[in-house]
Motif scaffolding. Structure first.
Motif, PDB file in Angstrom:
ATOM      1  N   MET A 104     -26.444   5.405  48.281  1.00 35.33           N
ATOM      2  CA  MET A 104     -25.906   6.529  49.047  1.00 35.33           C
ATOM      3  C   MET A 104     -25.791   6.085  50.497  1.00 35.33           C
ATOM      4  O   MET A 104     -26.759   5.588  51.070  1.00 35.33           O
ATOM      5  CB  MET A 104     -26.844   7.736  48.953  1.00 35.33           C
ATOM      6  CG  MET A 104     -27.068   8.263  47.560  1.00 35.33           C
ATOM      7  SD  MET A 104     -28.229   9.672  47.529  1.00 35.33           S
ATOM      8  CE  MET A 104     -29.794   8.823  47.784  1.00 35.33           C
ATOM      9  N   ASP A 111     -25.680   7.649  53.707  1.00 33.47           N
ATOM     10  CA  ASP A 111     -25.968   8.989  54.191  1.00 33.47           C
ATOM     11  C   ASP A 111     -25.612   9.131  55.672  1.00 33.47           C
ATOM     12  O   ASP A 111     -26.121   8.395  56.511  1.00 33.47           O
ATOM     13  CB  ASP A 111     -27.454   9.291  53.983  1.00 33.47           C
ATOM     14  CG  ASP A 111     -27.739  10.786  54.004  1.00 33.47           C
ATOM     15  OD1 ASP A 111     -26.876  11.533  54.478  1.00 33.47           O
ATOM     16  OD2 ASP A 111     -28.815  11.192  53.534  1.00 33.47           O
ATOM     17  N   ILE A 139     -21.005   3.717  45.086  1.00 34.10           N
ATOM     18  CA  ILE A 139     -21.498   4.161  46.392  1.00 34.10           C
ATOM     19  C   ILE A 139     -21.067   5.605  46.615  1.00 34.10           C
ATOM     20  O   ILE A 139     -19.913   5.962  46.385  1.00 34.10           O
ATOM     21  CB  ILE A 139     -20.987   3.259  47.536  1.00 34.10           C
ATOM     22  CG1 ILE A 139     -21.534   3.741  48.888  1.00 34.10           C
ATOM     23  CG2 ILE A 139     -19.481   3.176  47.560  1.00 34.10           C
ATOM     24  CD1 ILE A 139     -21.254   2.795  50.040  1.00 34.10           C
ATOM     25  N   PHE A 140     -22.006   6.446  47.018  1.00 35.05           N
ATOM     26  CA  PHE A 140     -21.728   7.843  47.351  1.00 35.05           C
ATOM     27  C   PHE A 140     -21.641   7.994  48.862  1.00 35.05           C
ATOM     28  O   PHE A 140     -22.513   7.509  49.592  1.00 35.05           O
ATOM     29  CB  PHE A 140     -22.832   8.758  46.823  1.00 35.05           C
ATOM     30  CG  PHE A 140     -22.744   9.042  45.354  1.00 35.05           C
ATOM     31  CD1 PHE A 140     -22.079  10.164  44.887  1.00 35.05           C
ATOM     32  CD2 PHE A 140     -23.326   8.191  44.434  1.00 35.05           C
ATOM     33  CE1 PHE A 140     -21.988  10.429  43.533  1.00 35.05           C
ATOM     34  CE2 PHE A 140     -23.254   8.443  43.076  1.00 35.05           C
ATOM     35  CZ  PHE A 140     -22.583   9.567  42.614  1.00 35.05           C
ATOM     36  N   THR A 141     -20.607   8.684  49.338  1.00 37.14           N
ATOM     37  CA  THR A 141     -20.449   8.950  50.773  1.00 37.14           C
ATOM     38  C   THR A 141     -19.898  10.358  50.950  1.00 37.14           C
ATOM     39  O   THR A 141     -19.569  11.040  49.974  1.00 37.14           O
ATOM     40  CB  THR A 141     -19.485   7.955  51.442  1.00 37.14           C
ATOM     41  OG1 THR A 141     -18.131   8.299  51.103  1.00 37.14           O
ATOM     42  CG2 THR A 141     -19.765   6.516  51.017  1.00 37.14           C
ATOM     43  N   ASP A 142     -19.762  10.781  52.195  1.00 38.53           N
ATOM     44  CA  ASP A 142     -19.067  12.037  52.443  1.00 38.53           C
ATOM     45  C   ASP A 142     -17.564  11.761  52.489  1.00 38.53           C
ATOM     46  O   ASP A 142     -17.110  10.624  52.349  1.00 38.53           O
ATOM     47  CB  ASP A 142     -19.563  12.704  53.728  1.00 38.53           C
ATOM     48  CG  ASP A 142     -19.309  11.846  54.968  1.00 38.53           C
ATOM     49  OD1 ASP A 142     -18.644  10.807  54.849  1.00 38.53           O
ATOM     50  OD2 ASP A 142     -19.785  12.217  56.049  1.00 38.53           O
ATOM     51  N   CYS A 151     -19.857  12.727  47.782  1.00 37.35           N
ATOM     52  CA  CYS A 151     -21.055  13.554  47.732  1.00 37.35           C
ATOM     53  C   CYS A 151     -20.666  15.013  47.506  1.00 37.35           C
ATOM     54  O   CYS A 151     -19.912  15.592  48.288  1.00 37.35           O
ATOM     55  CB  CYS A 151     -21.824  13.398  49.035  1.00 37.35           C
ATOM     56  SG  CYS A 151     -23.020  14.700  49.346  1.00 37.35           S
ATOM     57  N   THR A 190     -24.093   5.973  37.664  1.00 37.50           N
ATOM     58  CA  THR A 190     -24.446   6.724  38.868  1.00 37.50           C
ATOM     59  C   THR A 190     -25.944   6.901  39.055  1.00 37.50           C
ATOM     60  O   THR A 190     -26.369   7.452  40.073  1.00 37.50           O
ATOM     61  CB  THR A 190     -23.813   8.125  38.842  1.00 37.50           C
ATOM     62  OG1 THR A 190     -24.371   8.868  37.746  1.00 37.50           O
ATOM     63  CG2 THR A 190     -22.301   8.037  38.692  1.00 37.50           C
ATOM     64  N   MET A 238     -27.201  10.293  40.273  1.00 37.76           N
ATOM     65  CA  MET A 238     -26.908  10.821  41.601  1.00 37.76           C
ATOM     66  C   MET A 238     -25.550  11.524  41.599  1.00 37.76           C
ATOM     67  O   MET A 238     -24.609  11.053  40.999  1.00 37.76           O
ATOM     68  CB  MET A 238     -26.868   9.700  42.636  1.00 37.76           C
ATOM     69  CG  MET A 238     -28.152   8.932  42.773  1.00 37.76           C
ATOM     70  SD  MET A 238     -27.989   7.706  44.099  1.00 37.76           S
ATOM     71  CE  MET A 238     -29.312   6.590  43.669  1.00 37.76           C
ATOM     72  N   THR A 285     -25.095  13.573  44.727  1.00 40.81           N
ATOM     73  CA  THR A 285     -25.024  14.049  46.098  1.00 40.81           C
ATOM     74  C   THR A 285     -25.964  13.277  47.002  1.00 40.81           C
ATOM     75  O   THR A 285     -27.058  12.895  46.578  1.00 40.81           O
ATOM     76  CB  THR A 285     -25.375  15.546  46.174  1.00 40.81           C
ATOM     77  OG1 THR A 285     -25.563  15.928  47.529  1.00 40.81           O
ATOM     78  CG2 THR A 285     -26.643  15.839  45.401  1.00 40.81           C
ATOM     79  N   THR A 286     -25.526  13.035  48.232  1.00 40.51           N
ATOM     80  CA  THR A 286     -26.411  12.397  49.200  1.00 40.51           C
ATOM     81  C   THR A 286     -27.495  13.351  49.670  1.00 40.51           C
ATOM     82  O   THR A 286     -28.421  12.945  50.367  1.00 40.51           O
ATOM     83  CB  THR A 286     -25.619  11.909  50.428  1.00 40.51           C
ATOM     84  OG1 THR A 286     -24.939  13.031  51.013  1.00 40.51           O
ATOM     85  CG2 THR A 286     -24.632  10.846  50.056  1.00 40.51           C
ATOM     86  N   SER A 298     -31.405  13.030  49.554  1.00 36.73           N
ATOM     87  CA  SER A 298     -32.235  12.496  50.633  1.00 36.73           C
ATOM     88  C   SER A 298     -32.676  13.570  51.620  1.00 36.73           C
ATOM     89  O   SER A 298     -33.072  13.271  52.735  1.00 36.73           O
ATOM     90  CB  SER A 298     -31.453  11.413  51.383  1.00 36.73           C
ATOM     91  OG  SER A 298     -30.266  11.960  51.912  1.00 36.73           O
TER      92      SER A 298
END
Length: 470
Positions: free
Chosen positions: A117, A119, A178-181, A202, A280, A283, A285-286, A289
């Motif tokens: 993630m 974040d 990879i998770f991002t906004d 995310c 995943t 996961m 959502t970021t 964290s």
């Protein structure tokens, strides 16, 4: 006399330790006073305490922030040569962006870095430092930190620089996902640096954006919330998702909404029907964290200098590592609760997986057993004898074939055949693949014991490592 009060050397050491641990001035002062039996016995006032910290801060920064930062990184390198840091300069040779990762972060990434993630939640506060963090989940489903960055300039070039340095620190190992906004510059940088990495959005940030662009619907149409979230999470089949999405647009008359139009163009990055195709680790959502963000809140204050910030960040990371040690200790204190106590497979897996991972695995096995029993109308043909038995009975009766490999009993043959005819027990299941990709048909129906080798050989191709989950 108050004019003669001063901070003694012994108290100065304790003040330094309290400050580095993140204690606020009031808390630190009260703690010191209780140690000596009251404020009168302390020998200095709260203002003296404050003045001492200010003087120390000025002394630490007397050669400028850049020099202080250089000394901090030099000290880290001296303590551990594997420490990695990089700085980016602007046209005036001033530091604009910083990235760092200590030796433990690099090791953790080698084990748990298949899904990360990126974040950026901290940047939502304009008064805080522009912290960015690379995070993941370990085998106890606890947050693990892979690296930190301060980005004062957020451009495509800055993110490219950051991702390149991150991969250099991690021996060029690229994540699977990879998770991002939803940031255009981040997306463009990922395409340049990690073109084969699956870029997922995310869902928490999506929801935050939905509140901005669709606030009237969320307020006046309570059912819209349910329908919108269903499009994100509920539909595994692409056609079902498309039908549900179009029905939602018509139901709430939002077919011309620009934000929804743009969001739909990115559907492969957030809809379960597409995201299920990649690994995943559970996961979505970021915001996983969130606890890490809360712990970092105090050390992101702009009244802290750069060295104080990095010291506080290091403290918070160490606290997270203590959580892993605590989880490891707790996992050895008791045996997981089995829902099918007579199942040899679950008994053996319970000794291999961590409690968190075992609970996920056991839930999936239970759901698959129920589903297969319904599909087969609770009957499965035993190939060798022609007798019928439920899938549950086969699972629990295969103790000989799972405990000792004898070339395959009639029960194991029936079980293997049944699994082959109905796809894998858990490995190809979308939920388990998303939750961590635990075991596949190859490891369950191999007819042999559930050893490390049998589990490794049966892993889903998308989940090619055993180490992160044991």
């Amino acid at each position: 006399m108050p004019s003669q009060w001063k901070v003694a050397a012994t108290h100065a050491i304790e003040i330094d330790l309290a400050h580095e641990s993140g204690l606020k001035l009031k808390q630190s002062y009260e703690f010191l006073s209780k140690q000596v039996g009251g404020y009168d016995n302390l020998g200095f006032t709260k203002q003296d305490h404050k003045n001492y910290l200010r003087t120390k801060r000025q002394r630490d920064m007397e050669h400028g922030a850049a020099a202080s930062l250089g000394r901090y990184f030099s000290r880290q390198l001296k303590e551990n040569p594997s420490y990695y840091f990089a700085t980016q300069l602007d046209c005036e040779e001033l530091i604009t962006n910083i990235f760092w990762a200590d030796a433990r972060m690099i090791i953790d990434y080698s084990h748990f870095g298949d899904v990360i993630m990126f974040d950026t939640t901290y940047s939502t506060n304009r008064d805080a430092r522009p912290l960015r963090a690379f995070l993941g989940l370990n085998h106890h489903r606890e947050i693990v930190v892979f690296g930190g960055a301060l980005l004062y300039y957020e451009t495509i070039e800055s993110f490219v620089w950051l991702f390149e340095n991150f991969l250099e620190a991690m021996s060029e190992k690229k994540p699977i996902t990879i998770f991002t906004d939803q940031d255009a510059a981040i997306s463009a940088a990922i395409k340049v640096v990690m073109p084969k990495t699956y870029h997922a959005l995310c869902s928490w940030h999506m929801w935050q954006n939905a509140e901005k662009h669709l606030g009237h619907l969320l307020k006046n149409e309570p059912q819209f919330n349910t329908d919108f979230l269903a499009c994100i999470y509920e539909y595994d089949d692409e056609d079902e998702f498309l039908i549900a999405w179009n029905e939602m647009l018509d139901k709430y008359d939002v077919r011309e909404n620009k934000w929804l139009i743009d969001l739909f163009k990115l559907k492969e990055k957030w809809a379960q029907a597409y995201v299920k195709r990649t690994f995943t680790a559970g996961m979505k959502t970021t915001q996983l964290s969130e606890s890490f963000n809360a712990d970092l809140k105090d050390c992101l204050r702009t009244d802290l200098n750069i060295v104080e910030f990095l010291t506080h960040f290091e403290t918070v990371v160490n606290q997270k590592r203590d959580k892993e040690l605590e989880a490891k200790y707790n996992s050895k204190q008791k045996f997981p609760r089995l829902k099918l106590k007579s199942s040899p497979m679950l008994n053996q897996v319970a000794t291999v997986y961590t409690p968190k991972l075992f609970d996920l695995f056991q839930t999936e096995v239970e759901e698959e057993i129920y589903a297969h029993d319904i599909m087969a109308q609770k009957k499965t043909v035993d190939i060798s004898s022609g007798n019928t038995a439920s899938f549950t009975q086969l699972l629990m009766s295969a103790s000989t074939s799972f405990a000792v490999h004898q070339g395959g009993s009639s029960t194991s043959v029936a079980l293997t055949s049944y699994l082959e005819s109905t796809s894998s027990v858990v490995g190809s299941n979308d939920k388990i693949n998303g939750a961590g990709g635990l075991m596949t048909q190859g490891s369950v129906a191999s007819g042999g014991p559930l050893t490390q080798e049998s589990i490794t050989s049966g892993w889903n191709p998308m989940v090619h490592k055993v180490k992160p989950f044991f």
